[in-house]
Design an enzyme around this catalytic site. Structure first.
Site, PDB file in Angstrom:
ATOM      1  N   GLU A 151       0.836  -1.208   0.000  1.00  0.00           N
ATOM      2  CA  GLU A 151       0.000   0.000   0.000  1.00  0.00           C
ATOM      3  C   GLU A 151       0.875   1.265   0.000  1.00  0.00           C
ATOM      4  OE1 GLU A 151      -2.391   0.538   3.508  1.00  0.00           O
ATOM      5  OE2 GLU A 151      -3.893   1.729   2.454  1.00  0.00           O
ATOM      6  N   LYS A 186     -10.136   2.393  -2.405  1.00  0.00           N
ATOM      7  CA  LYS A 186     -10.331   1.827  -1.055  1.00  0.00           C
ATOM      8  C   LYS A 186     -11.692   2.226  -0.477  1.00  0.00           C
ATOM      9  CE  LYS A 186      -7.604   1.459   3.256  1.00  0.00           C
ATOM     10  NZ  LYS A 186      -6.285   1.836   3.830  1.00  0.00           N
ATOM     11  N   CYS A 239      -5.808  -2.889   2.396  1.00  0.00           N
ATOM     12  CA  CYS A 239      -5.551  -2.778   3.839  1.00  0.00           C
ATOM     13  C   CYS A 239      -6.805  -2.912   4.718  1.00  0.00           C
ATOM     14  CB  CYS A 239      -4.802  -1.491   4.127  1.00  0.00           C
ATOM     15  SG  CYS A 239      -3.882  -1.544   5.707  1.00  0.00           S
TER      16      CYS A 239
END
Lengths: 292, 292
Positions: free
Chosen positions: A40, A112, A149
């Site tokens: 990331e 995300k 994540c």
């Protein structure tokens, strides 16, 4: 299918860090990788460790970064999963994975969806939540369920990717310990992080690739000491079995073979998708149900 | 809160099996258990190993069984989670957990929602899927998210119980190996079973109690050899950390302490419920989304 996992530490500046990443992509390609996954926000330090408007400047090169990594994918001949800081408009930013085909073209992107915010992980300040949903990205190595994540803690995200036909789940991530935490707490956190991701493999009959950074990064504001990123990039198979687990501290470019023919075999003996009670799942769209 | 887990083998007939269970409940109560959890269909052999209409007779004593176990709960002074074969009407049966308060009254029941059907686990023949949803049961030791066996593979069930205010998840279960499977496959299956249940603890910040049977039971039809139930009853805490893991072969009555004050501490450092993208979960009610 051979997947390359590039785990690295921030090298102190973008140019040096990117050069190391490029060398590791080439190393993975030489080892036969068809797909390479980066961690990331791999171009920079994990700037979300503190809230500072100066860091928004890092997102201004997004279009340029996309061209750069497309060129790297083409040169190395791999499908490449990058993780970039996207300026969509002034004052509007996303944490965005851009996936490149082997010819360097953009195969797709994922913004995300779940954004954390904890001391040292101030992502709600930097990133607006994704608005593209949980859509896998079609590539020559398969239909990739790319998530990022914090998404990894959400079974809903993994499930929607699987229902949307993903062939594998991929998590670029940046997670680590605070040195001041006890060893027992550190062990629980790392184990929980691996467990929840392996569980997505089990629940959905789908392999998982997770790539995390290493090294310690300090909090420039001095409010916190810093984060020691715990590495442990890993691949697990269709039943959640560990196929590869990386080091806790060392940078690496590892290549792991995933048998893409296993899907039918596993899902036929564990037919979890067959028996979902979709008539009774409607309240999953509620924030909370119980009223004490 | 002290939880008792009764793991046992079928003793060849109901009366003898029940007597052993009662002795073990008393043992757990003497060790200080406030709550005792029994394994799935603990009164009988795992009759779903084959399809035989004669086994429906086992469900006819349901009301009598409820009275019996209520009396045991009262005598032992524990909250008791039982797993019974319920005849709701002739030709209409459920796999039902009945929960008793310490005074012997029925606190509530849960009818298994996800029904498996695999060679040796022919449950779709015996049980109609539950129609009571994922509703926790209020007791003097907490609000119990009781689920049963196959439910354990579904993150949706665990999530709905948590959103419905459950203080813990409880899985009576009956799962085992076929002796003819390879050791590697057996290891993957057991590990996946533990991993998926621990992941529910992690995703929801909730402890999990899972109770499985032991012993080998043969297929009377001769179609299969039989099932070797793998024990491994366990308790994990709010972060998925293992607090207790039972034997693979031995019957036991173990008592495990769960710190019910940990919930706020864990959920405040891992605020997963805060960030669920409820605006984007609607398609979780779809059977499958992708159209190739």
């Amino acid at each position: 299918m051979k997947a390359g996992l590039i785990q690295q530490a921030y090298a102190g500046e973008k140019a040096k860090t990117v050069a190391e990443t490029v060398a590791k992509i080439e190393e993975a390609a030489e080892k036969g990788a068809d797909l390479v996954v980066l961690q990331e926000l791999h171009q920079s330090h994990y700037f979300c460790i503190t809230e500072d408007t100066e860091h928004f400047a890092l997102a201004q090169s997004f279009e340029e970064d996309v061209r750069f990594w497309g060129e790297i994918a083409r040169k190395s001949g791999v499908v490449l999963v990058t993780s970039l800081f996207e300026q969509r408009a002034p004052g509007l930013y996303h944490n965005t994975a851009v996936v490149f085909e082997k010819d360097g073209s953009v195969a797709g992107k994922y913004r995300k969806m779940h954004i954390p915010d904890d001391p040292g992980f101030y992502e709600k300040f930097y990133f607006t939540p994704g608005d593209m949903g949980f859509e896998p990205i079609d590539t020559s190595v398969g239909r990739l369920g790319v998530l990022i994540c914090w998404d990894q803690w959400y079974p809903e995200a993994a499930r929607l990717m699987a229902l949307n036909g993903a062939d594998m789940l991929i998590y670029p991530t940046a997670i680590g310990w605070f040195d001041e935490d006890s060893e027992a707490e550190k062990a629980r956190q790392l184990d929980a992080w691996i467990t929840i991701q392996r569980s997505h493999a089990v629940a959905n009959g789908i392999p998982v690739i997770s790539v995390n950074r290493v090294g310690k990064e300090y909090d420039p504001s001095g409010q916190l000491d810093g984060i020691r990123f715990w590495g442990n990039s890993f691949v697990c198979g269709w039943q959640g079995e560990m196929l590869f687990r990386g080091s806790v501290h060392e940078a690496s470019a590892d290549v792991v073979e995933i048998d893409m023919q296993r899907v039918a075999e596993v899902r036929n003996i564990w037919p979890f998708l067959r028996d979902r009670r979709i008539d009774s799942y409607k309240k999953l769209t509620k924030r909370y149900i119980f009223k004490p």
